[in-house]
Write a protein that holds these residues in place. Structure first.
Motif, short mmCIF file in Angstrom:
data_model
loop_
_atom_site.label_atom_id
_atom_site.label_comp_id
_atom_site.label_asym_id
_atom_site.label_seq_id
_atom_site.Cartn_x
_atom_site.Cartn_y
_atom_site.Cartn_z
N GLY A 56 43.95 31.66 31.84
CA GLY A 56 45.04 30.69 31.67
C GLY A 56 45.41 30.50 30.22
O GLY A 56 45.93 29.45 29.83
N PRO A 67 56.86 35.56 34.39
CA PRO A 67 56.07 36.52 33.61
C PRO A 67 54.80 36.97 34.33
O PRO A 67 53.95 36.15 34.67
CB PRO A 67 55.73 35.75 32.33
CG PRO A 67 55.86 34.31 32.69
CD PRO A 67 56.86 34.22 33.79
N VAL A 121 51.45 36.30 32.32
CA VAL A 121 50.91 34.95 32.48
C VAL A 121 50.15 34.86 33.80
O VAL A 121 49.04 34.33 33.87
CB VAL A 121 52.04 33.91 32.44
CG1 VAL A 121 51.52 32.52 32.76
CG2 VAL A 121 52.73 33.91 31.09
N ALA A 122 50.76 35.45 34.85
CA ALA A 122 50.13 35.41 36.16
C ALA A 122 48.83 36.21 36.18
O ALA A 122 47.94 35.93 36.97
CB ALA A 122 51.08 35.94 37.21
N SER A 123 48.72 37.22 35.32
CA SER A 123 47.54 38.08 35.33
C SER A 123 46.38 37.53 34.52
O SER A 123 45.28 38.03 34.63
CB SER A 123 47.90 39.46 34.76
OG SER A 123 48.94 40.05 35.47
N CYS A 124 46.65 36.54 33.67
CA CYS A 124 45.61 36.07 32.75
C CYS A 124 44.57 35.23 33.48
O CYS A 124 44.89 34.14 33.94
CB CYS A 124 46.22 35.27 31.62
SG CYS A 124 44.96 34.54 30.55
N PRO A 125 43.33 35.71 33.59
CA PRO A 125 42.32 34.93 34.31
C PRO A 125 41.96 33.63 33.59
O PRO A 125 41.59 32.65 34.23
CB PRO A 125 41.11 35.86 34.35
CG PRO A 125 41.63 37.22 34.03
CD PRO A 125 42.80 36.99 33.13
N LEU A 130 51.39 40.49 42.57
CA LEU A 130 51.20 41.32 41.39
C LEU A 130 50.93 42.75 41.83
O LEU A 130 50.13 42.99 42.73
CB LEU A 130 50.02 40.81 40.56
CG LEU A 130 50.28 39.51 39.79
CD1 LEU A 130 48.99 38.97 39.22
CD2 LEU A 130 51.28 39.76 38.67
#
Lengths: 226, 536
Positions: B196, B187, B190-194, B78
């Protein structure tokens, strides 16, 4: 020991615990949608970038200090060769620093809330009550720490006794007035905890460190899991 | 190794047809973001290019650090930092845009029109900020530089294209770019969302936010390089384009597609190899990302598809997919900013009209293939600009797509005029050109939107077996009289028609109220345990 002491150190802690646990269960069951930091960063970022980390990181150390002070009896620290004097010196220095960071952060955050129109407009009664309880607990706690008064013979044994259902109100009655005020303010704050934005503390996203980056969910399973 | 085939609902927009009317934006807003807290949010917005876009300068990733990058060792990460860095910065997201970067939403004090004292001047309705409630001067909004009305020199893409752009009036080119969430294969939001809370749906690839799991950490806002995730400042939760999934599930196109007056949007299924997503996103050279993403797509007639367990009507829809034709068969659709490495799935047919207009304006025949081909090569600025948007700066695929559009234009003119059509060199056969012309110019509703509806037939789903309303106290457990009597209706049929009715009916869904926003009056649905006898 009078009735007041009994009320504060025997009845109130259990009322607080019931409200905390019951409140959290209700909130989790019926208000997951409201379980959020409700950040105001969108309105104002400059002050928040200083104040919020100051407050939160300070709080991490304060909580760690509470765990050590309340759960570890004096005999244990002495057993590892830490004299009572050295322990209190450490506790006062580090606890004081962390407490000051929290207080400074909180003061900045409250100033920011009051001063910036959009942030103030987004502040609810709920938030204001929470801020008062939080500020009282922090100020009393910092005063108690800096006063250097002994608490491992009074507050800590009482705290531990509450959890084994044999509340030792007499131990607590020995504590100084700063500690008593801090404990009362703390219990108020814990009682308010489930009904305010403070609940976001329980959502510290530790799981993020261990999950794969991309989350896939099935439309069907998602319906069932909720 | 045979691919692990997954299905993705994708969109293609034909930019040649966009007239910049904002109907898609307005109908989307009326459907999804006409609520307090998301006044400033436009899940669909239309930008004039060149221009700064919305939020202002969102494509400047040196500043916003959205999307993915490949590090020195060739690993994908990221751009705003990995997991540990995200958690350390969680108390104040340093890369979060402020409301001013979007725009401060406002309303007007209409009361002044009737309350103003009698005077010489006609009273006006002065603007009031919806954020602070104070009087405000309107300085920026989601479409402030409409029709080059602003200062396009701030456009991050224009800065990349270089100094030769003088932006003189005579040389000006412009086109419209409608933007929604890209529903990427990889996405970064999605990967950044702590928490989930953001997820990609297995069935159709739609990226959604679980409103019950979102905790308002705001990392997705930073992570998305397209800045298509919005923070609802009232509820404290992230919101985004839903690809109108409640409509899609019953076979209806998204609201932006349905209401597009230019009929420039196409919806369809793309099949892709899910196992190779990471590999493709990590390719070192930005300019190879477009071709690499093409290689990810699986032909619906590939034997691996039949073996994949996808429902038959999804495979059938993939065969008829207009999106597949535009991307793979004619190769005229291109992804938006492949260099962000999110593998976006809303693609664009680049506009030929700036080229045609420039030709016609200079007195040449703007429909002649040779003229057009020459002009595509000569008009470097539009091509380079489009290349920065769609192919990470590589002009070759853009030129090829424009040549095919030009070829179709001149070929079909000859056909229409009864002349002997000459097949220009563009890589398309006469049959291709006819089919492409039909799809771009004439295609009807059901040719533009090929949306499978059979979500309930997904492998592993057992909805039909038994009745899911048969839980204790559910409607399926009612006695032999009243609503519960008679033969049970299979749930998938009932919910299909029920959903369709709801989506096409007049009734609007009620907003959810959470504890933090509850004013203490009334009893918001869902906030308290239901009373006995009350449906939950």
């Amino acid at each position: 020991m009078n009735y007041g002491e009994t009320f504060f150190w025997v009845i109130t802690p259990y009322v607080t615990l019931v409200v905390l646990i019951g409140g959290l269960l209700w909130r989790y069951r019926y208000d997951k949608f409201g379980w959020t930091t409700r950040s105001s960063q969108l309105y104002e970022s400059r002050l928040l970038r200083i104040a919020s980390p100051l407050f939160h990181y300070g709080l991490v150390f304060v909580i760690a200090g509470h765990v050590i002070g309340l759960f570890i009896p004096a005999s244990w620290t002495e057993a590892i060769g830490l004299s009572d004097h050295a322990y209190h010196l450490l506790a006062r220095v580090f606890g004081g620093l962390a407490g000051l960071a929290v207080l400074a952060g909180l003061a900045l955050l409250i100033y920011r809330r009051r001063h910036y129109g959009p942030v103030f407009r987004a502040t609810t009664v709920n938030d204001k009550v929470m801020y008062v309880a939080l500020a009282l607990a922090v100020v009393a706690g910092l005063a108690a720490t800096l006063s250097g008064a002994e608490y491992r013979d009074s507050v800590s044994p009482w705290f531990r006794s509450v959890f084994v259902f044999r509340p030792d109100a007499e131990a607590m009655a020995e504590a100084t007035v700063f500690f008593k005020l801090h404990v009362i303010a703390g219990m108020v704050m814990v009682g308010l905890f489930p009904f305010t934005r403070l609940v976001h503390a329980l959502s510290a996203p530790v799981g993020y460190l261990f999950r794969p980056y991309i989350v896939y969910r099935s439309r069907l399973r998602q319906n069932q899991s909720l | 190794m045979s691919p692990r085939v997954m299905a993705q609902l994708a969109m293609v927009m034909n930019l040649d047809k966009c007239i910049g009317c904002h109907t898609c934006s307005v109908t989307c807003k009326q459907t999804w973001t006409n609520r307090a807290g998301v006044e400033y949010a436009w899940f669909n917005n239309v930008e004039t290019r060149p221009g700064q876009g919305y939020p202002r300068g969102h494509e400047d990733q040196d500043r916003w650090r959205g999307g993915w990058e490949v590090d020195a060792k060739g690993r994908l990460r990221l751009r705003a930092g990995g997991r540990v860095r995200k958690l350390l910065g969680i108390f104040a997201n340093p890369l979060m845009p402020s409301i001013q970067d979007y725009y401060e939403p406002w309303t007007y004090d209409y009361e002044n029109l009737t309350r103003a004292p009698l005077g010489d001047d006609v009273p006006v309705a002065p603007p009031r900020s919806l954020i602070s409630g104070e009087p405000m001067a309107i300085r920026w909004s989601a479409n402030w530089d409409d029709n080059l009305g602003g200062d396009p020199s701030e456009d991050p893409i224009l800065r990349k294209v270089g100094d030769q752009v003088k932006l003189e009036f005579e040389q000006a080119f412009m086109f419209y770019l409608p933007r929604i969430c890209e529903h990427c294969l990889n996405p970064s939001c999605v990967a950044s969302c702590p928490s989930g809370a953001l997820y990609k749906r297995e069935e159709d690839g739609i990226v959604l936010v679980d409103q019950d799991r979102c905790r308002g950490w705001r990392m997705c806002v930073t992570g998305c390089p397209y800045k298509k995730i919005y923070f609802n400042h009232r509820t404290g939760k992230a919101e985004k384009c839903t690809f109108c999934y409640p409509r899609i599930e019953v076979g209806l196109p998204t609201v932006c597609s349905e209401t597009c007056v230019g009929r420039l949007r196409y919806l369809g299924v793309m099949l892709y190899d899910a196992d190779r997503v990471g590999e493709v996103a990590s390719i070192a050279d930005d300019k190879e990302l477009y071709e690499a993403q093409l290689s990810l797509f699986v032909d619906p007639d590939d034997p691996a598809v039949a073996a994949s367990g996808l429902p038959d009507d999804w495979i059938e829809a993939a065969r008829r997919s207009p999106v597949h034709d535009l991307i793979m068969r004619y190769r005229i659709a291109l992804p938006l900013h492949p260099e962000y490495r999110t593998l976006p799935m809303v693609w664009y047919v680049p506009p030929l009209s700036p080229v045609v207009d420039a030709l016609a304006g200079s007195g040449y025949d703007g429909e002649d293939a040779d003229n057009l081909f020459a002009a595509v090569e000569a008009l470097r600025i539009p091509v380079e600009y489009l290349a920065e948007l769609f192919t990470a700066g590589d002009p070759v695929p853009v030129t090829a797509a424009l040549r095919r559009l030009a070829a179709m234009r001149s070929y079909m003119r000859a056909v229409n005029l009864g002349e002997e059509p000459e097949l220009p060199h563009s890589g398309l056969s006469a049959e291709d050109i006819h089919d492409m012309y039909r799809l771009l110019a004439l295609a009807r509703y059901d040719e533009r939107y090929v949306i499978p509806t059979a979500y309930s037939n997904t492998p592993g789903a057992v909805e039909e077996i038994g009745c899911s309303l048969d839980y204790d106290g559910g409607p399926g457990m009612a006695g032999p009289f009243g609503e519960g009597s008679g033969r049970p209706v299979p749930v998938s049929i009932e919910s299909f028609h029920g959903l369709k009715q709801r989506q096409t009916g007049e009734e609007t869904t009620r907003d959810r109220v959470n504890l933090l926003n509850w004013d203490g009056r009334g009893k918001p649905a869902g906030l308290f345990p239901p009373k006995k006898g009350e449906a939950s």
